[in-house]
Design an enzyme around this catalytic site. Structure first.
Site, mmCIF file in Angstrom:
data_model
loop_
_atom_site.group_PDB
_atom_site.id
_atom_site.type_symbol
_atom_site.label_atom_id
_atom_site.label_comp_id
_atom_site.label_asym_id
_atom_site.label_seq_id
_atom_site.Cartn_x
_atom_site.Cartn_y
_atom_site.Cartn_z
ATOM 1 N N ASN A 43 0.810 -1.220 0.000
ATOM 2 C CA ASN A 43 0.000 0.000 0.000
ATOM 3 C C ASN A 43 0.845 1.272 0.000
ATOM 4 O O ASN A 43 0.374 2.341 0.390
ATOM 5 C CB ASN A 43 -0.937 0.022 1.217
ATOM 6 C CG ASN A 43 -1.925 -1.126 1.213
ATOM 7 O OD1 ASN A 43 -2.435 -1.512 0.168
ATOM 8 N ND2 ASN A 43 -2.190 -1.685 2.383
ATOM 9 N N HIS A 129 -14.260 -1.506 6.535
ATOM 10 C CA HIS A 129 -13.152 -2.328 7.014
ATOM 11 C C HIS A 129 -13.527 -3.103 8.275
ATOM 12 O O HIS A 129 -14.387 -2.685 9.062
ATOM 13 C CB HIS A 129 -11.950 -1.415 7.301
ATOM 14 C CG HIS A 129 -10.689 -2.138 7.579
ATOM 15 N ND1 HIS A 129 -10.275 -2.436 8.857
ATOM 16 C CD2 HIS A 129 -9.741 -2.638 6.743
ATOM 17 C CE1 HIS A 129 -9.114 -3.077 8.802
ATOM 18 N NE2 HIS A 129 -8.763 -3.209 7.540
ATOM 19 N N GLU A 168 -16.046 4.725 4.305
ATOM 20 C CA GLU A 168 -14.640 4.872 3.943
ATOM 21 C C GLU A 168 -14.468 5.875 2.813
ATOM 22 O O GLU A 168 -15.397 6.131 2.047
ATOM 23 C CB GLU A 168 -14.058 3.518 3.528
ATOM 24 C CG GLU A 168 -14.073 2.503 4.656
ATOM 25 C CD GLU A 168 -13.205 1.293 4.367
ATOM 26 O OE1 GLU A 168 -12.106 1.465 3.790
ATOM 27 O OE2 GLU A 168 -13.613 0.178 4.731
ATOM 28 N N SER A 172 -10.951 -0.503 0.548
ATOM 29 C CA SER A 172 -9.656 -1.157 0.403
ATOM 30 C C SER A 172 -9.671 -2.378 -0.497
ATOM 31 O O SER A 172 -8.629 -2.754 -1.040
ATOM 32 C CB SER A 172 -9.119 -1.552 1.782
ATOM 33 O OG SER A 172 -10.008 -2.458 2.428
ATOM 34 N N ASP A 197 -13.243 7.056 7.335
ATOM 35 C CA ASP A 197 -11.985 6.332 7.423
ATOM 36 C C ASP A 197 -11.311 6.521 6.062
ATOM 37 O O ASP A 197 -11.701 5.914 5.073
ATOM 38 C CB ASP A 197 -12.265 4.843 7.690
ATOM 39 C CG ASP A 197 -10.998 3.990 7.722
ATOM 40 O OD1 ASP A 197 -10.005 4.354 7.051
ATOM 41 O OD2 ASP A 197 -11.002 2.943 8.385
ATOM 42 N N HIS A 200 -7.034 4.886 2.742
ATOM 43 C CA HIS A 200 -6.502 4.657 1.401
ATOM 44 C C HIS A 200 -6.661 5.857 0.468
ATOM 45 O O HIS A 200 -6.284 5.772 -0.695
ATOM 46 C CB HIS A 200 -7.162 3.422 0.790
ATOM 47 C CG HIS A 200 -6.847 2.162 1.526
ATOM 48 N ND1 HIS A 200 -5.742 1.388 1.241
ATOM 49 C CD2 HIS A 200 -7.477 1.562 2.563
ATOM 50 C CE1 HIS A 200 -5.717 0.351 2.062
ATOM 51 N NE2 HIS A 200 -6.757 0.430 2.873
ATOM 52 N N LYS A 232 -0.040 3.782 4.632
ATOM 53 C CA LYS A 232 -0.348 3.585 3.216
ATOM 54 C C LYS A 232 0.472 4.590 2.404
ATOM 55 O O LYS A 232 1.663 4.434 2.254
ATOM 56 C CB LYS A 232 -1.842 3.722 2.957
ATOM 57 C CG LYS A 232 -2.654 2.462 3.249
ATOM 58 C CD LYS A 232 -2.828 2.193 4.705
ATOM 59 C CE LYS A 232 -3.715 0.995 4.994
ATOM 60 N NZ LYS A 232 -3.861 0.744 6.438
#
Length: 383
Positions: A43, A129, A168, A172, A197, A200, A232
């Site tokens: 990542n 997640h 998110e 992910s 969140d 990423h 990440k």
């Protein structure tokens, strides 16, 4: 306890996990059993983990502060380097205050378990997640999951000022973005709090890499809680939660994984601080990464598998069958490519996939090699 029965069941289904034998990871390459592989499983989206600025910052901090923080932050673990990192994050992201965590998992657990009581509702995107889903199950609040990015389904279940909506920035396993304009609209209309969140998205999307909200034109103040990670695009490790000063003060007192954990080692905090400064001016890296994403998607468009509609560094190639997915990953490994084979329960049954991740450290030649070997390895695998 019948541990062996559970493990035997997973092994029979082809779902048992084990640690890969990695010698070291160095940007676009990794070494295992003395052999080098092109790394398409990490990542490190901006390729910052190998940046000399991060190494130098960590080395200087180790000499000045020592190797460890030696205590939890509320005892004597919170030092000048941690304050500098917090200030840099606030300035970068337009947040009033932040606090630092050892991981995104512990940050998500702290927020949800500290904020929600049995009188609250927690709405979560079904593809959130595991750290968010597990925190919801452990919280006394009632958790309601809505279909992925389905704002109609969410709106139908919302109750006014009853709790927290969580989603998110970049998902992910699918690589797509949350519907943050829609989420912020529904949160504003219903009076519920909203949490992102952005593990990423941070560093990769938006102006100066500010993340998903900036990329989608959503003001920071429309989202009460911002969680981001340092492992990440920033290439280090750890996480933070940001929002109002009142929120951060509350978590200082009630976020159990913050209160009762040794703080981030000073060299780690210093490396993250250097990464933040690099990420803010890394438009060239972001543009190079975007070019690689476009190159990859064009090159694999004709493969007999489903390429999910992602414009991010996460490029999922859905194979479906777990055994076929493992076989394809093994063929790639034989040819010198290391790619993640993702199976249930991480993804829904029947959607096992290669999770191919690209980095600004990769070259166009790396992507050409990936496309060529993918096409050759895919022969004989049923779509």
């Amino acid at each position: 306890m019948p541990f062996h029965l559970s493990l035997a069941g997973r092994e029979a289904a082809g779902l048992k996990r084990s640690l890969p034998l990695i010698d070291k990871v160095e940007g676009r390459l990794l070494w295992s059993a003395g052999r080098a592989y092109l790394n398409f499983a990490g990542n490190d989206y901006l390729g910052l983990s190998q940046a000399p600025e991060l190494r130098l910052a960590a080395d200087r901090a180790a000499r000045e502060f020592g190797a460890g923080a030696v205590a939890s932050p509320l005892v004597v673990g919170h030092q000048a380097v941690h304050r500098a990192l917090e200030a840099a994050l606030c300035d970068w992201l337009g947040l009033e205050a932040v606090l630092l965590f050892s991981s995104g998992f512990s940050a998500n657990q702290a927020v949800i378990k500290a904020l929600l009581g049995k009188e609250h509702l927690l709405w979560q995107d079904r593809l959130n997640h595991a750290s968010l889903q597990e925190a919801g199950l452990l919280s006394p609040a009632r958790m309601l999951r809505f279909a992925h990015n389905d704002m109609v389904a969410l709106e139908a279940r919302l109750k006014p000022s009853a709790g927290l909506i969580v989603s998110e920035g970049v998902f992910s396993m699918d690589g797509d973005l949350g519907d943050w304009p829609g989420l912020s609209r529904l949160a504003g209309q219903s009076g519920n709090w909203l949490m992102i969140d952005d593990a990423h998205g941070l560093g990769v999307l938006g102006r100066e890499g500010r993340g998903t909200l900036d990329a989608l034109g959503v003001a920071p103040e429309q989202v009460r809680i911002f969680m981001g990670t340092f492992g990440k695009a920033l290439g280090v490790g750890g996480a933070f939660v940001g929002g109002s000063r009142e929120l951060v003060d509350y978590l200082h007192n009630h976020g159990r994984s913050y209160v009762y954990s040794t703080h981030l080692p000073p060299p780690q905090a210093a490396a993250v601080l250097a990464a933040v400064r690099l990420a803010r001016r890394a438009d060239d890296r972001r543009e190079h990464l975007n070019q690689l994403v476009r190159q990859f998607r064009a090159g694999v468009a004709e493969l007999p598998f489903e390429l999910l509609p992602s414009a991010t560094a996460i490029q999922p190639l859905v194979i479906g069958d777990e055994a076929d997915t493992l076989a394809l990953a093994a063929r790639l490994k034989e040819r010198g490519l290391w790619v993640g084979a993702i199976r249930p329960p991480t993804v829904p049954k029947g959607s096992a996939r290669l999770r191919i991740t690209l980095s600004a450290a990769h070259t166009q030649e790396d992507i050409r090699t990936l496309i060529k070997i993918l096409a050759e390895a895919a022969e004989g695998v049923s779509p």
